[in-house]
Design an enzyme around this catalytic site. Structure first.
Site, PDB file in Angstrom:
ATOM      1  N   ASP A  40       5.291   2.298  15.415  1.00  0.00           N
ATOM      2  CA  ASP A  40       6.601   2.932  15.439  1.00  0.00           C
ATOM      3  C   ASP A  40       6.853   3.311  16.895  1.00  0.00           C
ATOM      4  O   ASP A  40       5.923   3.568  17.654  1.00  0.00           O
ATOM      5  CB  ASP A  40       6.546   4.177  14.548  1.00  0.00           C
ATOM      6  CG  ASP A  40       7.929   4.756  14.331  1.00  0.00           C
ATOM      7  OD1 ASP A  40       8.904   4.181  14.862  1.00  0.00           O
ATOM      8  OD2 ASP A  40       8.032   5.781  13.642  1.00  0.00           O
ATOM      9  N   ASP A  66      14.280   3.985  18.851  1.00  0.00           N
ATOM     10  CA  ASP A  66      15.568   4.251  18.201  1.00  0.00           C
ATOM     11  C   ASP A  66      15.901   5.727  18.231  1.00  0.00           C
ATOM     12  O   ASP A  66      15.070   6.562  18.583  1.00  0.00           O
ATOM     13  CB  ASP A  66      15.563   3.731  16.751  1.00  0.00           C
ATOM     14  CG  ASP A  66      14.468   4.371  15.915  1.00  0.00           C
ATOM     15  OD1 ASP A  66      13.508   4.919  16.491  1.00  0.00           O
ATOM     16  OD2 ASP A  66      14.552   4.318  14.673  1.00  0.00           O
ATOM     17  N   CYS A  92      -6.102  10.989 -13.814  1.00  0.00           N
ATOM     18  CA  CYS A  92      -6.056   9.747 -13.047  1.00  0.00           C
ATOM     19  C   CYS A  92      -7.380   9.022 -13.204  1.00  0.00           C
ATOM     20  O   CYS A  92      -8.409   9.657 -13.440  1.00  0.00           O
ATOM     21  CB  CYS A  92      -5.798  10.104 -11.582  1.00  0.00           C
ATOM     22  SG  CYS A  92      -6.087   8.763 -10.422  1.00  0.00           S
ATOM     23  N   CYS A 151      -8.695   6.900 -10.821  1.00  0.00           N
ATOM     24  CA  CYS A 151      -9.177   6.348  -9.547  1.00  0.00           C
ATOM     25  C   CYS A 151     -10.605   6.787  -9.270  1.00  0.00           C
ATOM     26  O   CYS A 151     -11.102   7.733  -9.881  1.00  0.00           O
ATOM     27  CB  CYS A 151      -8.239   6.732  -8.413  1.00  0.00           C
ATOM     28  SG  CYS A 151      -8.559   8.343  -7.673  1.00  0.00           S
ATOM     29  N   CYS A 210     -11.061  10.587  -8.641  1.00  0.00           N
ATOM     30  CA  CYS A 210     -10.896  11.456  -9.808  1.00  0.00           C
ATOM     31  C   CYS A 210     -11.946  11.187 -10.878  1.00  0.00           C
ATOM     32  O   CYS A 210     -12.141  11.997 -11.781  1.00  0.00           O
ATOM     33  CB  CYS A 210      -9.491  11.304 -10.384  1.00  0.00           C
ATOM     34  SG  CYS A 210      -8.245  11.783  -9.184  1.00  0.00           S
TER      35      CYS A 210
END
Lengths: 502, 502
Positions: free
Chosen positions: B90, B125, B277, B279, B282
């Site tokens: 960025d 920007d 969850c 995952c 978890c």
């Protein structure tokens, strides 16, 4: 002395609850999925179930009796299969029917279940299934009930807690009679049979009715098992209707057909492109690698993935109960199929009062209104009911005016909105606010759930405003002033004539 | 010679697509989430990102320039941070604005991005943000465009592929002008800026309009990045609108506030009861244990969990595109909040034709109709359009009758329903079937998607039947016979008088 069996409700939402079952010295929390394991051979080591947090396993006593009956009695079921947790045994009703093993009596199987030390044991039943014959449904229900009565009479002091099988299928009165008969016979834990064909056929509306019938004929404090319900599409719904435990062989049955479980349904592996899941299995392999595995390994891995999906989904239901957002989860999940969506709509239309009974009146999180159905949420229905009682008891003193504040810009529970009650200084005025789902309510209720805690994109329309003004006038106010926003109130306070009068 | 940059579309659904970006010798698949990593310090080792399948990382060139500029130029960004994959930088527009670093020219930052070997680099920007001032929006858009033009002019042969920042905020014409200007300047990859405040304020309808404006001013084959869009609530929607890559620091920002990501939103850890969850994080800890961890470890674990949620969700979007069910995923996810639900409804109302353009006409799975919005699905809209052309070209021969078969009992694509065309033996008859969402259609289209592949709980009502009969009569048939079910057809074949005539 029989060993203790307790069920304690810890938290509720709709008819769902998080509870704790105490059976002897063991405890487990509900809603609870009890994976079905084969009594003899192992696809997945039982230690893995324990590691994943499954506290209860279900196995089949008929198959065990036929294959390893003696050994099971000698060692006890826990030592035999190597699992310390709670073991629930199914009677084998389906198998007895299938193999026509008529000599096998309810007493025999019960004695076996008791001798091997089942913690929870379903008495021998005759599953009604999805039968359109009322005679057949009545016959199977009565046979199951008699066997259950005989069992609990003969083994009252057993080390085993008996689970009474509810039958009757789609005939609501039979289901209710079954549940009542089992309760009278002394059962403390019932299990609703015959939902499988309804689920497989996506007949979710009759499934809902079956559960509602069973549940409404039982004490609220009695736990209920739902047979063969291991599918994420129906899990949140069944929990919301008051089912506490669920056995399921689905994780393995689907795996054997190479079907991969998702929250929205199952998909054949060969139609997939990715493994869209975060579980440990899907994190450590790719679809290509999984497909290339030898069948046995692939089935084991897919079965484990499926178990992970179910495990997370049960946790999601429990978390939703504590959050007070079980309704949201049920509705979102129902959207996964047209049939579940219409079953949800039918439930809202026909059963919302029943669902609402044990719902907490105070919730910690805002109440989301995202659909037409959401306007029937139990919390809103209750608020409307309470409000209507309160409003009809209100008698404004003579010459009192009502100020109806329509600002939806001022968010609730902030300093800005706290100004509103102060505006009561406006002569003899009583301040009302408006909730598009409830109607006008006294501003002092703003801090009472759910009057200002409704999260909605629906604004108070001109029509609802007109209706509200009419309602307030009918209560006897001298005048009703509509104040738009908190500036509107300020103006109303300083001027003699209200900014807008209807 | 500039190094190659390609974007190849592999599969489409709605305006969403699975694509492949080739940048130099590297490739990655889209939709793609590019986690934002701090250029200097590490919370999570970069090897972990790679292991989780993140092929692209995003980092901030302004901060890197300020902190380790020299070292970065000497070593190159890949060696410096230790990541072989694609690195997108960025420009640091936000930081330049925030720290008022006005001496910092677009050329300087571009030169730096190029020297350190960014694979993809956003030119400097001036973010419009959520501005209600049109003058400010125009000014920031123009400044961003001039800087972009200057950069690509000055470094045309760079090893870096430049990414052009679209600005203009909620002003659609400015957003379109920005995208067109960047395309004219030669950019092959655009990035839509300023969605963050819209997302944070749950202003999903203006967000949708912003994306639609950007996307519709660009070539379909050009990829588009969406800045700061790492939230599951908006991910499927953004994908469906044609965003291809998404950077996000959200996994870490939320973790630092002890917020746990779910598919439906984020929840503060201290309001939770479970870790709902599947995952790996978890699965290997409990909520209590997680809460008790030292802050640094807890943040890392929650951040990893959040990354797992995002990772799985991107895969879910990709899988949905291959399945042809992106619409379903978008709608289901939209239900998670009243604002996203109404943004979805607005999208269906206003933009369905635009969404429909690249949608495949043949899908492998049935088309689900679960809501009022689903009746506007692009596949149904296209089918209605094609059918209406086909029907208006049909001229039945004299004395031909039309048989309208209403059976919804006979499922499509089975042997039973295959009988229907054979019933054409019924004198001079032409067989029609009915789809409640489309209307009457010639039976020979039954095997053409989606005429009989609609999965719906809506039955053809008497009203729709009457309308269908009217429509067929208007086409010039001598008579229209309504046959209920396949038995109805059999009867129609054997009798002289049709079983029911209207």
């Amino acid at each position: 002395l029989p060993r203790p069996f307790f069920f304690e409700v810890k938290e509720t939402d709709l008819m769902g609850r998080v509870g704790q079952v105490t059976v002897g010295k063991k405890r487990f929390e509900t809603p609870c999925l009890t994976p079905v394991v084969h009594p003899v051979w192992r696809d997945i080591p039982l230690s893995q179930f324990k590691a994943m947090g499954f506290d209860v396993l279900m196995t089949n006593s008929y198959i065990l009796y036929k294959r390893q009956g003696k050994e099971a009695i000698e060692k006890g079921i826990h030592d035999l299969i190597g699992f310390e947790g709670v073991i629930m045994t199914d009677s084998g009703g389906y198998q007895v029917l299938e193999y026509g093993d008529a000599e096998f009596t309810p007493e025999e199987i019960a004695e076996f279940q008791s001798k091997i030390g089942s913690d929870l044991a379903v008495t021998l039943d005759r599953p009604t299934g999805y039968s359109i014959s009322r005679a057949h449904a009545r016959e199977t229900m009565r046979a199951s009930l008699s066997a259950a009565e005989a069992t609990i009479r003969k083994f009252p002091d057993s080390e085993t807690t008996w689970v009474g099988p509810i039958q009757g299928g789609v005939f609501g009165d039979l289901v209710r009679a079954s549940a009542r008969g089992l309760t009278r016979a002394g059962f403390q834990f019932l299990a609703l049979g015959s939902p499988v064909e309804l689920m497989e056929g996506y007949m979710f509306s009759p499934l809902v009715e079956m559960i509602v019938n069973a549940r409404s004929a039982m004490a609220y404090a009695m736990p209920m098992h739902l047979f063969g319900a291991g599918h994420p599409l129906t899990l949140p719904l069944s929990v919301a209707l008051g089912c506490d435990t669920f056995d399921s062989a689905s994780y393995m049955l689907y795996a054997k057909k190479d079907r991969y479980m998702t929250e929205r349904g199952t998909v054949p592996l060969d139609r997939m492109t990715y493994l869209p899941c975060g579980c440990p299995v899907c994190n450590s392999t790719s679809l290509e690698a999984l497909r290339a595995e030898p069948r046995e390994d692939r089935v084991r891995k897919v079965a484990l993935h499926n178990l992970h999906v179910l495990r997370a989904d049960v946790l999601r239901c429990k978390e939703a109960i504590y959050e007070g957002r079980l309704w949201d989860l049920v509705e979102e999940r129902a959207m996964a199929h047209p049939r579940s969506a219409s079953a949800f709509r039918a439930l809202v239309r026909d059963r919302v009062d029943w669902l609402a009974k044990p719902t907490r009146l105070l919730k910690l999180r805002g109440l989301m209104v995202r659909s037409e159905e959401d306007t029937s949420r139990p919390e809103l229905a209750l608020a409307r009911k309470h409000l209507s009682r309160l409003m009809s008891a209100r008698r404004p003193a003579a010459k009192t005016i009502a100020v109806l504040v329509t600002s939806s810009a001022a968010p609730p529970l902030t300093r800005r909105s706290a100004k509103v009650p102060r505006a009561g200084a406006l002569g003899k005025a009583e301040i009302y606010r408006i909730n598009p789902q409830i109607g006008p309510y006294p501003a002092e209720l703003e801090f009472v759930f759910p009057f200002a805690q409704t999260i909605s994109d629906r604004q108070a329309t001109e029509a609802s405003l007109t209706a509200s003004v009419k309602k307030l006038r009918a209560m006897g106010y001298a005048k009703v002033v509509v104040a738009r926003g908190s500036r509107g109130i300020a103006r109303a306070r300083t001027r003699k004539r209200a900014p807008r009068s209807r």
